[in-house]
Design an enzyme around this catalytic site. Sequence first.
Site, PDB file in Angstrom:
ATOM      1  N   GLU A  67       0.836  -1.155  -0.139  1.00 24.48           N
ATOM      2  CA  GLU A  67       0.294  -0.072  -0.091  1.00 24.48           C
ATOM      3  C   GLU A  67       0.806   1.360  -0.032  1.00 24.48           C
ATOM      4  OE1 GLU A  67      -2.781  -0.085   3.250  1.00 24.48           O
ATOM      5  OE2 GLU A  67      -3.858  -1.943   2.405  1.00 24.48           O
ATOM      6  N   HIS A  86      -7.963   1.224   1.197  1.00 22.32           N
ATOM      7  CA  HIS A  86      -7.877   1.105   2.801  1.00 22.32           C
ATOM      8  C   HIS A  86      -8.947   1.988   3.366  1.00 22.32           C
ATOM      9  CE1 HIS A  86      -4.919  -0.317   6.018  1.00 22.32           C
ATOM     10  NE2 HIS A  86      -6.092   0.029   6.632  1.00 22.32           N
TER      11      HIS A  86
HETATM   12  P1  NAD Z   1      -9.274  -8.084  17.400  1.00 27.59           P
HETATM   13  O1  NAD Z   1      -8.014  -8.051  18.069  1.00 27.59           O
HETATM   14  O2  NAD Z   1     -10.472  -7.754  18.288  1.00 27.59           O
HETATM   15  O3  NAD Z   1      -9.690  -9.331  16.928  1.00 27.59           O
HETATM   16  C1  NAD Z   1      -8.869 -10.012  15.988  1.00 27.59           C
HETATM   17  C2  NAD Z   1      -9.279 -11.599  16.177  1.00 27.59           C
HETATM   18  O4  NAD Z   1      -8.451 -12.319  15.337  1.00 27.59           O
HETATM   19  C3  NAD Z   1      -8.964 -12.063  17.583  1.00 27.59           C
HETATM   20  O5  NAD Z   1     -10.196 -12.512  18.173  1.00 27.59           O
HETATM   21  C4  NAD Z   1      -8.092 -13.229  17.407  1.00 27.59           C
HETATM   22  O6  NAD Z   1      -8.259 -14.201  18.310  1.00 27.59           O
HETATM   23  C5  NAD Z   1      -8.157 -13.492  15.918  1.00 27.59           C
HETATM   24  N1  NAD Z   1      -7.082 -14.236  15.340  1.00 27.59           N
HETATM   25  C6  NAD Z   1      -5.700 -14.137  15.607  1.00 27.59           C
HETATM   26  N2  NAD Z   1      -4.998 -15.049  14.865  1.00 27.59           N
HETATM   27  C7  NAD Z   1      -5.890 -15.557  14.310  1.00 27.59           C
HETATM   28  C8  NAD Z   1      -5.776 -16.829  13.432  1.00 27.59           C
HETATM   29  N3  NAD Z   1      -4.611 -17.336  12.944  1.00 27.59           N
HETATM   30  N4  NAD Z   1      -6.780 -17.328  12.717  1.00 27.59           N
HETATM   31  C9  NAD Z   1      -8.320 -16.873  13.205  1.00 27.59           C
HETATM   32  N5  NAD Z   1      -8.395 -15.791  14.008  1.00 27.59           N
HETATM   33  C10 NAD Z   1      -7.206 -15.276  14.722  1.00 27.59           C
HETATM   34  O7  NAD Z   1      -9.288  -6.951  16.378  1.00 27.59           O
HETATM   35  P2  NAD Z   1     -10.261  -6.259  15.599  1.00 27.59           P
HETATM   36  O8  NAD Z   1     -10.432  -4.988  16.161  1.00 27.59           O
HETATM   37  O9  NAD Z   1     -11.174  -7.030  15.226  1.00 27.59           O
HETATM   38  O10 NAD Z   1      -9.367  -6.004  14.159  1.00 27.59           O
HETATM   39  C11 NAD Z   1      -9.074  -6.967  13.295  1.00 27.59           C
HETATM   40  C12 NAD Z   1      -8.004  -6.539  12.272  1.00 27.59           C
HETATM   41  O11 NAD Z   1      -8.611  -5.624  11.330  1.00 27.59           O
HETATM   42  C13 NAD Z   1      -6.912  -5.668  12.997  1.00 27.59           C
HETATM   43  O12 NAD Z   1      -5.796  -6.194  13.316  1.00 27.59           O
HETATM   44  C14 NAD Z   1      -6.456  -4.622  11.839  1.00 27.59           C
HETATM   45  O13 NAD Z   1      -5.489  -5.187  11.179  1.00 27.59           O
HETATM   46  C15 NAD Z   1      -7.710  -4.713  10.837  1.00 27.59           C
HETATM   47  N6  NAD Z   1      -8.373  -3.271  10.700  1.00 27.59           N
HETATM   48  C16 NAD Z   1      -8.452  -2.977   9.371  1.00 27.59           C
HETATM   49  C17 NAD Z   1      -9.310  -1.670   9.200  1.00 27.59           C
HETATM   50  C18 NAD Z   1      -8.989  -1.060   7.943  1.00 27.59           C
HETATM   51  O14 NAD Z   1      -9.231   0.130   7.813  1.00 27.59           O
HETATM   52  N7  NAD Z   1      -9.275  -1.762   6.799  1.00 27.59           N
HETATM   53  C19 NAD Z   1      -9.664  -1.111  10.188  1.00 27.59           C
HETATM   54  C20 NAD Z   1      -9.410  -1.559  11.595  1.00 27.59           C
HETATM   55  C21 NAD Z   1      -8.940  -2.679  11.760  1.00 27.59           C
HETATM   56  C1  MLT Z   2      -6.761   0.132  11.477  1.00 28.47           C
HETATM   57  O1  MLT Z   2      -6.074  -1.006  11.672  1.00 28.47           O
HETATM   58  O2  MLT Z   2      -7.154   0.668  12.318  1.00 28.47           O
HETATM   59  C2  MLT Z   2      -6.872   0.520  10.119  1.00 28.47           C
HETATM   60  O3  MLT Z   2      -5.815   0.077   9.364  1.00 28.47           O
HETATM   61  C3  MLT Z   2      -7.540   1.972  10.051  1.00 28.47           C
HETATM   62  C4  MLT Z   2      -6.771   3.049   9.760  1.00 28.47           C
HETATM   63  O4  MLT Z   2      -5.946   3.593  10.254  1.00 28.47           O
HETATM   64  O5  MLT Z   2      -6.682   3.358   8.271  1.00 28.47           O
END
Ligand code: NAD
Ligand code: MLT
Length: 533
Positions: free
Chosen positions: A266, A284
């Site tokens: 990215e 993203h």
């Molecule tokens: P979280 O920590 O609450 O949940 C993550 C889950 O993944 C946990 O329950 C964990 O047990 C599980 N996990 C870990 N390893 C695993 C595996 N090998 N197989 C299956 N499950 C597994 O996190 P969240 O708040 O739910 O966020 C998840 C992810 O989303 C973040 O790590 C972040 O990278 C991503 N995210 C992306 C955006 C975006 O803008 N696209 C925004 C927010 C978060």
């Molecule tokens: C996150 O992990 O919270 C996401 O990547 C959101 C972001 O900051 O764009």
Amino acid sequence: MTQKKPRVLVSDALSPTAVQIFKDNGCEVDFEPALGKDKDALLAKIADYDGLAIRSATKATEKLIEAATNLKVIGRAGIGVDNVDLKAASRRGIIVMNTPFGNSITTAEHAMSMMMAVARQIPSADASTQAGKWEKSRFMGVELTGKTLGLIGCGNIGAIVADRAIGMRMRVIAYDPFLTEERAQKLGVEKVELDELFPRADFITLHTPLTDSTRNLIDAKALAQMKDGVRIVNCARGGLIVEADLAEALKSGKVAGAGVDVFEVEPATDSPLFGLPNVVCTPHLGAATTEAQENVALQVAEQMSAYLTRGAVTNALNMPSISAEEAPRLTPFVKLAETLGSFVGQVTESAVQQVEILYDGHVAGMNTKALTSAVLAGLMRPQMADINMVSAPVLASERGIKVIEMTQEKAGVFDGYIQLNVISGKTSRSIAGTIFSDGKPRFIQIKGINMEAEAGEHMLYTTNRDLPGIIGKLGSMFGEAGINIANFYLGRTASGGDAISLIELDHEVPKDFLQRLMDAPEIDSAKALEFTI
Ligand code: NAD
Ligand code: MLT
């Protein structure tokens, strides 16, 4: 004298709310959102700051962390911290915080939007309609109702997606090794293994962090196990899916559609997925709503400034939490824990193998994780000047030090004390201490010998046989050397048994004087100790 305000750099595009909060909470703040994309400029400036507030553009690499000689906290306004070298930060004693809930609803909503956009091919249908075509039969979709959604990762975001999907009358199955049966039941999802999820799911959505165990989770092998015509959504992290493998599966029709918000590289200016039919891509945008951005900016600024100005720790990934309410009550015991560790660290000259920490009485109900970190920091500081409560547990574990924590109900006269037993080689050293009503650490037991000694900045610790005349001998040696004694504390096992003294001095113990003490036949050992009081 006015205290210098902590300085914070905001190096990514955070909502301006953050800037105002930092200022209101007593920090100086520089808002330079372009710096996150300019590695060299950031590297040149980072040493000036106590705090660094980021989103995902700034890469807090080992190199940046090495250059950040004053940095105490990195705050990620968001969830994923894969852009921060957590290990390097911990080793340098820098707290890394994130804002775990601030953007979860928004991101879950984006995943649902992607699922619906893919199910009904909305972006392509939109482009076609606006191009003046009327291709009703080309864009035949599928319903979500009654379909099986396979969640990979059922944490905060996964759970919200499950809730929304159940609202859409989908059946939800989830693979998450850390999901308990009870929580799965509460969420209304069926907990399954990955090899069961793949062949059962009509839609799959990913919500795990990017770690060594999740990288390339969806590759050609995984895709081959899935239902024909599966639809896949990734709003978690690029790197979870092998893009080239997904592209092949889309071309062959094995996968009927994909919604992709995050990419292996990215900003994604090129990807094997671009241009394929029924792939919906967003740059993203998972967390990109005004609500989520306000939430995470506000939260990160509150958390970072609370730490920098009051020592409160919230949502740290490398340090136990300490609430603002708890901080004043805990702080004297953190000082005690560190002082006890420091005592043993200063008298121990060989590698430590094991540290047993006993928390007695009301201390047992405190944040013992934080106290243990403080013990370890004090213990190892004589060898590692820069160690702190963040880096200590990591460094202790790297050095193979076994840490055993124990708690017990009030056992003696003191309600609330900490006792250490440290094993190095064949030697075991024990010490205990408490906090008196003046809030100052007191040593209450050394080598099993009871005493009551207030910790001072400069101290001398001696051991000897309990014989007449030794106190007089010590006193006259100090007098002859012109060294003033501030406090003299004594203890012994029994008359004529082992005796110890802790002597507080106004100044550092001169080296030649220490040598004379060690040479005196009446004294078994003498050690100069320094404490930060
Ligand atoms: P979280 O920590 O609450 O949940 C993550 C889950 O993944 C946990 O329950 C964990 O047990 C599980 N996990 C870990 N390893 C695993 C595996 N090998 N197989 C299956 N499950 C597994 O996190 P969240 O708040 O739910 O966020 C998840 C992810 O989303 C973040 O790590 C972040 O990278 C991503 N995210 C992306 C955006 C975006 O803008 N696209 C925004 C927010 C978060
Ligand atoms: C996150 O992990 O919270 C996401 O990547 C959101 C972001 O900051 O764009």
